[in-house]
Design an enzyme around this catalytic site. Structure first.
Site, PDB file in Angstrom:
ATOM      1  N   ASP A 107       0.843  -1.197   0.000  1.00 27.02           N
ATOM      2  CA  ASP A 107       0.000   0.000   0.000  1.00 27.02           C
ATOM      3  C   ASP A 107       0.878   1.246   0.000  1.00 27.02           C
ATOM      4  O   ASP A 107       2.021   1.205   0.490  1.00 27.02           O
ATOM      5  CB  ASP A 107      -0.842   0.081   1.278  1.00 27.02           C
ATOM      6  CG  ASP A 107      -1.816  -1.066   1.406  1.00 27.02           C
ATOM      7  OD1 ASP A 107      -2.136  -1.696   0.392  1.00 27.02           O
ATOM      8  OD2 ASP A 107      -2.245  -1.310   2.556  1.00 27.02           O
TER       9      ASP A 107
HETATM   10  N1  URA Z   1      -1.278  -5.797   4.058  1.00 27.51           N
HETATM   11  C1  URA Z   1      -1.752  -4.538   4.006  1.00 27.51           C
HETATM   12  O1  URA Z   1      -2.787  -4.224   4.567  1.00 27.51           O
HETATM   13  N2  URA Z   1      -1.052  -3.629   3.294  1.00 27.51           N
HETATM   14  C2  URA Z   1       0.110  -3.896   2.687  1.00 27.51           C
HETATM   15  O2  URA Z   1       0.707  -3.007   2.079  1.00 27.51           O
HETATM   16  C3  URA Z   1       0.589  -5.220   2.748  1.00 27.51           C
HETATM   17  C4  URA Z   1      -0.125  -6.162   3.450  1.00 27.51           C
END
Ligand code: URA
Length: 241
Positions: A107
């Protein structure tokens, strides 16, 4: 492979530009100038150490894997508004063919270990659900842990909102009332954030520090890249049986 094709694929320029580069006397193999852009080369792992372009070693060969310490605030996408992870790569890497892609995504607000490769088959082997490659995240939370989260995550029965299949068992190591390491073997959308939301908490910061048995080096600054050796790549995937 022909030298002009190799250099073109590595992003050194159009076929015409790389012919000019070679004829201009900028490319050497084992210290000796190469003046024939059509020379045929075997793409062996030692080629990178033997070939120079100008004063620099040749860029990573086709099939390379690099590790990026992704900073927070950059998006794993080729075309979205805001800062993109690909803008952190050397400009030549962005002109390579095949293109360099991230192995899965983090993310925008997640930091840490992100792999990049131009090897589509390897990328799919790493992210394939059946490979179940473990990914470890360091999490800081808005509220103290209740104490039952490790059991809930380990059960293999947790259903996230709007999903029909329960999550696979995941391992939680609690390091303080609001900090933990969580290891998951899937890559569902916002998985870690949604897992903590499902147990009444909220993820404040999320940082990936391990994929398979490959750890993010402590001394790799946010935004810095490291080209991996074949041995390090072997730490990501379990050996084929
Ligand atoms: N889980 C999440 O919520 N975000 C990420 O970036 C990776 C795993």
């Amino acid at each position: 492979m022909r030298l002009d094709r190799l250099l073109g694929n590595l992003g050194y320029g159009s076929r015409r530009e790389v012919k000019g580069l070679v004829r201009g006397g900028d490319v050497r193999l084992d210290g000796a100038l190469i003046d024939d852009p059509e020379m045929r080369l075997a793409i062996t792992p030692d080629l990178r150490a033997r070939m120079t372009v100008g004063t620099e070693a040749l860029d990573p060969l086709p099939g390379f894997v690099a590790l990026l310490n992704k900073p927070r605030g950059v998006t794993c996408s080729h075309k979205e508004a805001g800062r993109l992870v690909y803008e952190l790569l050397p400009p030549r890497w962005r002109a390579r063919e095949p293109a360099v892609s991230s192995v899965g995504r983090l993310d925008k607000d997640t930091s840490g270990l992100l792999l990049l490769t131009d090897d589509g088959a390897l990328l799919h082997r790493i992210i394939a659900p059946k490979a179940a490659v473990p990914k470890r995240y360091r999490v800081t939370l808005a509220r103290p842990l209740r104490g039952n989260e490790a059991a809930v995550f380990a059960a293999g029965t947790l259903l996230l909102d709007n999903e029909a299949t329960p999550l696979r068992p995941a391992t939680l190591e609690v390091t303080s009332p609001t900090e933990a390491n969580l290891t998951v073997t899937e890559g569902r959308y916002h998985q870690v954030r949604r897992m903590f939301a499902a147990v009444g908490n909220h993820v404040e910061t999320l940082h990936r520090n391990r994929i398979g048995s490959l750890s993010l080096p402590d001394d790799l600054a946010p935004g810095a890249l490291l080209v991996m050796t074949p041995e390090q790549v072997g730490f990501v995937l379990p050996p084929r049986i």
